[in-house]
Motif scaffolding. Sequence first.
Motif, PDB file in Angstrom:
ATOM      1  N   MET A  47       0.822  -1.213   0.000  1.00  0.00           N
ATOM      2  CA  MET A  47       0.000   0.000   0.000  1.00  0.00           C
ATOM      3  C   MET A  47       0.854   1.260   0.000  1.00  0.00           C
ATOM      4  O   MET A  47       0.446   2.295  -0.525  1.00  0.00           O
ATOM      5  N   LEU A  48       2.040   1.164   0.595  1.00  0.00           N
ATOM      6  CA  LEU A  48       2.945   2.312   0.628  1.00  0.00           C
ATOM      7  C   LEU A  48       3.954   2.291  -0.518  1.00  0.00           C
ATOM      8  O   LEU A  48       4.830   3.159  -0.590  1.00  0.00           O
ATOM      9  N   ASN A  49       3.814   1.264  -1.385  1.00  0.00           N
ATOM     10  CA  ASN A  49       4.708   1.120  -2.546  1.00  0.00           C
ATOM     11  C   ASN A  49       6.176   1.102  -2.146  1.00  0.00           C
ATOM     12  O   ASN A  49       7.020   1.767  -2.748  1.00  0.00           O
ATOM     13  N   ASP A  50       6.456   0.351  -1.097  1.00  0.00           N
ATOM     14  CA  ASP A  50       7.822   0.260  -0.591  1.00  0.00           C
ATOM     15  C   ASP A  50       8.095  -1.177  -0.158  1.00  0.00           C
ATOM     16  O   ASP A  50       7.683  -1.608   0.910  1.00  0.00           O
ATOM     17  N   ASP A  51       8.773  -1.920  -0.996  1.00  0.00           N
ATOM     18  CA  ASP A  51       9.069  -3.320  -0.686  1.00  0.00           C
ATOM     19  C   ASP A  51      10.125  -3.471   0.397  1.00  0.00           C
ATOM     20  O   ASP A  51      10.297  -4.545   0.973  1.00  0.00           O
ATOM     21  N   ASP A  52      10.866  -2.395   0.658  1.00  0.00           N
ATOM     22  CA  ASP A  52      11.897  -2.426   1.691  1.00  0.00           C
ATOM     23  C   ASP A  52      11.547  -1.375   2.743  1.00  0.00           C
ATOM     24  O   ASP A  52      12.040  -0.255   2.716  1.00  0.00           O
ATOM     25  N   LEU A  53      10.676  -1.775   3.678  1.00  0.00           N
ATOM     26  CA  LEU A  53      10.185  -0.841   4.690  1.00  0.00           C
ATOM     27  C   LEU A  53      10.769  -1.253   6.042  1.00  0.00           C
ATOM     28  O   LEU A  53      10.206  -2.080   6.752  1.00  0.00           O
ATOM     29  N   PRO A  54      11.909  -0.671   6.422  1.00  0.00           N
ATOM     30  CA  PRO A  54      12.618  -1.138   7.613  1.00  0.00           C
ATOM     31  C   PRO A  54      11.936  -0.826   8.937  1.00  0.00           C
ATOM     32  O   PRO A  54      12.287  -1.405   9.962  1.00  0.00           O
ATOM     33  N   ASN A  55      10.963   0.088   8.935  1.00  0.00           N
ATOM     34  CA  ASN A  55      10.362   0.493  10.206  1.00  0.00           C
ATOM     35  C   ASN A  55       9.106  -0.297  10.555  1.00  0.00           C
ATOM     36  O   ASN A  55       8.391   0.050  11.483  1.00  0.00           O
ATOM     37  N   VAL A  56       8.815  -1.387   9.830  1.00  0.00           N
ATOM     38  CA  VAL A  56       7.657  -2.227  10.124  1.00  0.00           C
ATOM     39  C   VAL A  56       8.108  -3.675  10.254  1.00  0.00           C
ATOM     40  O   VAL A  56       8.751  -4.218   9.348  1.00  0.00           O
ATOM     41  N   THR A  57       7.767  -4.303  11.383  1.00  0.00           N
ATOM     42  CA  THR A  57       8.236  -5.666  11.673  1.00  0.00           C
ATOM     43  C   THR A  57       7.072  -6.541  12.125  1.00  0.00           C
ATOM     44  O   THR A  57       6.228  -6.106  12.905  1.00  0.00           O
ATOM     45  N   ALA A  58       7.047  -7.771  11.637  1.00  0.00           N
ATOM     46  CA  ALA A  58       6.024  -8.747  12.040  1.00  0.00           C
ATOM     47  C   ALA A  58       6.498  -9.502  13.273  1.00  0.00           C
ATOM     48  O   ALA A  58       7.651  -9.939  13.337  1.00  0.00           O
ATOM     49  N   MET A  59       5.619  -9.675  14.245  1.00  0.00           N
ATOM     50  CA  MET A  59       5.937 -10.412  15.467  1.00  0.00           C
ATOM     51  C   MET A  59       4.676 -11.091  15.994  1.00  0.00           C
ATOM     52  O   MET A  59       3.568 -10.773  15.566  1.00  0.00           O
ATOM     53  N   THR A  60       4.856 -12.002  16.921  1.00  0.00           N
ATOM     54  CA  THR A  60       3.696 -12.504  17.658  1.00  0.00           C
ATOM     55  C   THR A  60       3.227 -11.403  18.613  1.00  0.00           C
ATOM     56  O   THR A  60       3.973 -10.455  18.897  1.00  0.00           O
ATOM     57  N   ASN A  61       2.007 -11.530  19.103  1.00  0.00           N
ATOM     58  CA  ASN A  61       1.512 -10.531  20.051  1.00  0.00           C
ATOM     59  C   ASN A  61       2.413 -10.405  21.270  1.00  0.00           C
ATOM     60  O   ASN A  61       2.679  -9.298  21.759  1.00  0.00           O
ATOM     61  N   GLU A  62       2.883 -11.556  21.770  1.00  0.00           N
ATOM     62  CA  GLU A  62       3.740 -11.545  22.954  1.00  0.00           C
ATOM     63  C   GLU A  62       5.057 -10.838  22.670  1.00  0.00           C
ATOM     64  O   GLU A  62       5.526 -10.019  23.476  1.00  0.00           O
ATOM     65  N   GLU A  63       5.670 -11.129  21.523  1.00  0.00           N
ATOM     66  CA  GLU A  63       6.945 -10.500  21.168  1.00  0.00           C
ATOM     67  C   GLU A  63       6.775  -8.994  20.962  1.00  0.00           C
ATOM     68  O   GLU A  63       7.623  -8.199  21.390  1.00  0.00           O
ATOM     69  N   ALA A  64       5.686  -8.622  20.298  1.00  0.00           N
ATOM     70  CA  ALA A  64       5.442  -7.203  20.049  1.00  0.00           C
ATOM     71  C   ALA A  64       5.255  -6.448  21.359  1.00  0.00           C
ATOM     72  O   ALA A  64       5.779  -5.342  21.532  1.00  0.00           O
ATOM     73  N   THR A  65       4.522  -7.041  22.293  1.00  0.00           N
ATOM     74  CA  THR A  65       4.311  -6.400  23.590  1.00  0.00           C
ATOM     75  C   THR A  65       5.625  -6.265  24.347  1.00  0.00           C
ATOM     76  O   THR A  65       5.908  -5.225  24.952  1.00  0.00           O
TER      77      THR A  65
END
Length: 222
Positions: A47-65
Amino acid sequence: MKIAIIGGTGDQGLGLALRFAKSGEQVLVGSRDLKKADNAVNIIKNMLNDDDLPNVTAMTNEEATKNGDIIILTVPLQAQMITLKSIKDHVGGKIFVDATAPLEGCIGGKPTRFVDLWEGSASERSAAFLGEEARVVSAFCNISAASLTNIDEDVQCDCLVSGDDSDAKIPVMELAETIPGVRAIDCGPLENARIVEKITPLLINLNIRNRIKLAGIRITGL
């Protein structure tokens, strides 16, 4: 500052993650399923047309918290308590934002009806469960997911913020105002979330009646 979106694969969570990522915030997209979190991150990149977006990371809910500085809960009402139980050990001392709207539609009823909770509001229920260490703030529950994901347009809605910890509300309000068009308004103590959360089903009703998706609320005269 790292912003952890708990339940970041749902409409509201994805919308907030998208807006914060666009504004340059460090965003941790949390989910019970890491694959779903990865998929959400890919959607944000597309959606942001940026395949290399370093400021967004996928995690589990526990890891993100565990890794986040501000935690934002964006799950539907029926998933609120089970999610809180899974992350409680990692919330202590952090700013915890509850964006839950207690809608009857979440439990099989009409989305235009409010569910009265014993604690008074969803945010107060989070505060009661998490205990004194969590700095609970109510925010973002009135901003529609459709407005958040409509990234080419400003969001025409104020963000109504309630909480008992004045120092915790300040960074939440600053974060809200990184979203173009949003003005954050301090609505006083957390118990006022009982009023604010009830605005959400009203806005949903207005959307349905007028066949739109972007209804929001503005407070004038301030």
